[in-house]
Design a protein around this motif. Structure first.
Motif, PDB file in Angstrom:
ATOM      1  N   LEU A 205     -12.147  16.147  34.970  1.00  0.00           N
ATOM      2  CA  LEU A 205     -12.400  17.310  35.445  1.00  0.00           C
ATOM      3  C   LEU A 205     -13.823  17.729  35.722  1.00  0.00           C
ATOM      4  CD1 LEU A 205      -9.304  19.270  34.037  1.00  0.00           C
ATOM      5  CD2 LEU A 205      -9.703  18.856  36.366  1.00  0.00           C
ATOM      6  N   GLY A 206     -14.160  18.479  36.871  1.00  0.00           N
ATOM      7  CA  GLY A 206     -15.628  18.981  36.812  1.00  0.00           C
ATOM      8  C   GLY A 206     -15.864  20.125  37.498  1.00  0.00           C
ATOM      9  N   VAL A 207     -16.593  20.868  37.255  1.00  0.00           N
ATOM     10  CA  VAL A 207     -16.842  22.291  37.755  1.00  0.00           C
ATOM     11  C   VAL A 207     -18.244  22.251  38.403  1.00  0.00           C
ATOM     12  CG1 VAL A 207     -15.268  23.389  36.268  1.00  0.00           C
ATOM     13  CG2 VAL A 207     -17.582  23.381  35.519  1.00  0.00           C
ATOM     14  N   LEU A 208     -18.564  23.198  39.214  1.00  0.00           N
ATOM     15  CA  LEU A 208     -19.792  23.298  39.854  1.00  0.00           C
ATOM     16  C   LEU A 208     -20.514  24.391  38.972  1.00  0.00           C
ATOM     17  CD1 LEU A 208     -21.696  22.263  42.352  1.00  0.00           C
ATOM     18  CD2 LEU A 208     -20.766  24.406  43.505  1.00  0.00           C
ATOM     19  N   THR A 209     -21.907  23.992  38.641  1.00  0.00           N
ATOM     20  CA  THR A 209     -22.655  25.166  37.805  1.00  0.00           C
ATOM     21  C   THR A 209     -24.232  24.875  38.431  1.00  0.00           C
ATOM     22  OG1 THR A 209     -21.563  24.856  35.700  1.00  0.00           O
ATOM     23  CG2 THR A 209     -23.719  25.454  35.713  1.00  0.00           C
ATOM     24  N   GLY A 210     -24.526  25.789  39.575  1.00  0.00           N
ATOM     25  CA  GLY A 210     -25.590  25.903  40.067  1.00  0.00           C
ATOM     26  C   GLY A 210     -25.609  24.533  41.173  1.00  0.00           C
ATOM     27  N   ALA A 211     -26.548  23.748  41.031  1.00  0.00           N
ATOM     28  CA  ALA A 211     -26.487  22.569  42.233  1.00  0.00           C
ATOM     29  C   ALA A 211     -25.896  21.239  41.150  1.00  0.00           C
ATOM     30  CB  ALA A 211     -27.738  22.177  42.763  1.00  0.00           C
ATOM     31  N   SER A 212     -25.331  21.508  40.322  1.00  0.00           N
ATOM     32  CA  SER A 212     -24.717  20.255  39.352  1.00  0.00           C
ATOM     33  C   SER A 212     -23.488  20.297  38.927  1.00  0.00           C
ATOM     34  CB  SER A 212     -25.636  20.328  38.065  1.00  0.00           C
ATOM     35  OG  SER A 212     -27.157  20.245  38.265  1.00  0.00           O
ATOM     36  N   ILE A 213     -22.882  19.160  39.049  1.00  0.00           N
ATOM     37  CA  ILE A 213     -21.485  19.116  38.500  1.00  0.00           C
ATOM     38  C   ILE A 213     -21.546  18.849  37.033  1.00  0.00           C
ATOM     39  CG2 ILE A 213     -19.631  17.235  38.258  1.00  0.00           C
ATOM     40  CD1 ILE A 213     -19.264  19.297  40.450  1.00  0.00           C
ATOM     41  N   VAL A 214     -20.692  19.764  36.236  1.00  0.00           N
ATOM     42  CA  VAL A 214     -20.372  19.557  34.815  1.00  0.00           C
ATOM     43  C   VAL A 214     -19.365  18.921  34.717  1.00  0.00           C
ATOM     44  CG1 VAL A 214     -20.622  20.452  32.415  1.00  0.00           C
ATOM     45  CG2 VAL A 214     -22.095  21.323  34.445  1.00  0.00           C
ATOM     46  N   TYR A 215     -19.212  17.711  33.836  1.00  0.00           N
ATOM     47  CA  TYR A 215     -17.642  17.323  33.615  1.00  0.00           C
ATOM     48  C   TYR A 215     -17.254  18.112  32.390  1.00  0.00           C
ATOM     49  CZ  TYR A 215     -18.881  12.837  36.374  1.00  0.00           C
ATOM     50  OH  TYR A 215     -19.149  12.071  37.515  1.00  0.00           O
ATOM     51  N   VAL A 216     -15.999  18.504  32.494  1.00  0.00           N
ATOM     52  CA  VAL A 216     -15.453  19.323  31.384  1.00  0.00           C
ATOM     53  C   VAL A 216     -14.186  18.744  30.651  1.00  0.00           C
ATOM     54  CG1 VAL A 216     -16.365  21.651  32.375  1.00  0.00           C
ATOM     55  CG2 VAL A 216     -14.026  20.631  32.920  1.00  0.00           C
ATOM     56  N   ALA A 217     -13.748  17.785  31.217  1.00  0.00           N
ATOM     57  CA  ALA A 217     -12.711  16.962  30.611  1.00  0.00           C
ATOM     58  C   ALA A 217     -12.639  15.589  30.935  1.00  0.00           C
ATOM     59  CB  ALA A 217     -11.415  17.703  30.760  1.00  0.00           C
ATOM     60  N   LYS A 218     -11.897  14.770  30.271  1.00  0.00           N
ATOM     61  CA  LYS A 218     -11.884  13.307  30.459  1.00  0.00           C
ATOM     62  C   LYS A 218     -10.515  12.772  30.023  1.00  0.00           C
ATOM     63  CE  LYS A 218     -14.122   8.903  30.303  1.00  0.00           C
ATOM     64  NZ  LYS A 218     -15.394   8.052  29.917  1.00  0.00           N
ATOM     65  N   ALA A 219      -9.941  11.929  30.529  1.00  0.00           N
ATOM     66  CA  ALA A 219      -8.543  11.328  30.265  1.00  0.00           C
ATOM     67  C   ALA A 219      -9.144   9.784  30.460  1.00  0.00           C
ATOM     68  CB  ALA A 219      -7.396  11.649  30.851  1.00  0.00           C
ATOM     69  N   SER A 220      -9.215   9.222  29.163  1.00  0.00           N
ATOM     70  CA  SER A 220     -10.002   7.668  29.368  1.00  0.00           C
ATOM     71  C   SER A 220      -8.638   6.682  28.973  1.00  0.00           C
ATOM     72  CB  SER A 220     -10.970   7.592  28.642  1.00  0.00           C
ATOM     73  OG  SER A 220     -10.940   7.927  27.207  1.00  0.00           O
TER      74      SER A 220
END
Length: 270
Positions: A113-128
């Protein structure tokens, strides 16, 4: 009586902009920086840089190592603490933890799961998946929005006034299939995302890695995040893409509905 202040009457603070530039430069650097190097990297006068980093040190956002007569600056983990608090408040993963894990197991690829912060994507969660091979996609990772399927899935559904500033901040691809930043070509790519309801990225950011993602909408109908799959580029053949496309679109729709989005979603109209 004074008129009501509008957005056009407000002016950005140069002091705040410089402080944020210094902080972002410290975080983005692979090595500790002297004041001279920091001033050179940021284009900010040396005396101003010194004032900013001393303030960051007092607030515990930066620290320094003294070697001889030189002082080397680096950021602290206090920023991580702030980010962790924010992620807890916007914990998108909590609405579909089991489904993310189920999809990862079904297709044999990690789900993000990722969200947009400024011009960047921040990964906020992962199911690995358990195993020896683990992709370098962890909660907290930051990447240029236009070089990720997550970022493209979000950007394709942004209102024009939110998208336009981002188009001036495109990063060139560094992978074997990366291309120079080009606004017109990227807009054409976003149009393709809207036509098909999902986005892809194939070895543009990193060699051998490909991704597919779909947008997530909130109760107001605004795109708020994206969910995606990451795998080896060689594994994304026609049959795999069809399977992952279906899975990721269904998961994005489920999360959107749990966030209060009403049907039909924009991606239903492709």
């Amino acid at each position: 009586m004074a008129g009501k202040e509008t957005d056009g009457d407000r002016h950005p603070s140069p002091a705040v902009a410089r402080a944020l530039t210094v902080l972002e430069t410290l975080v983005g650097s692979d090595e500790d920086l002297t004041l001279t190097a920091l001033a050179r990297e940021t284009g900010i006068p040396l005396a101003t840089c010194a004032s900013i980093v001393y303030t960051l040190e007092q607030r515990d956002y930066a620290t320094r190592k003294i070697v001889g007569r030189s002082h080397f600056w680096r950021p602290t983990l206090r920023l991580y603490g702030l980010a962790t608090q924010l992620i807890r408040k916007v914990d998108l993963s909590s609405v579909a933890t089991r489904e993310m894990r189920d999809l990862a197991e079904q297709v044999g690829m990690p789900v993000h799961l990722g969200v947009l912060t400024g011009a960047s994507i921040v990964y906020v969660a992962k199911a690995s998946l358990p195993g020896f091979i683990q992709f370098d996609t962890y909660p907290g990772k930051v990447a240029p929005f236009n070089l990720t399927a997550l970022g493209r899935a979000i950007a394709a559904y942004l209102p024009d006034d939110e998208l336009r500033p981002l188009l001036t901040q495109l990063a060139p691809g560094e992978g074997p299939k990366g291309v120079p930043a080009n606004e017109q070509e990227f807009e054409a790519e976003l149009a393709r995302v809207r036509r098909q309801g999902f986005s892809t990225e194939d070895e543009e950011e990193q060699a051998g890695i490909a991704c597919i993602a779909a947008p997530i909408f909130d109760a107001s109908g605004h795109v708020t995040a994206a969910v995606g799959l990451t795998g080896f580029a060689k594994d994304f053949d026609t049959s795999a893409t069809s399977r992952t496309e279906s899975g990721i679109r269904e998961l994005a729709k489920l999360i959107s509905q749990r966030l209060g989005a009403s049907a039909p979603l924009p991606t239903d109209l492709v």
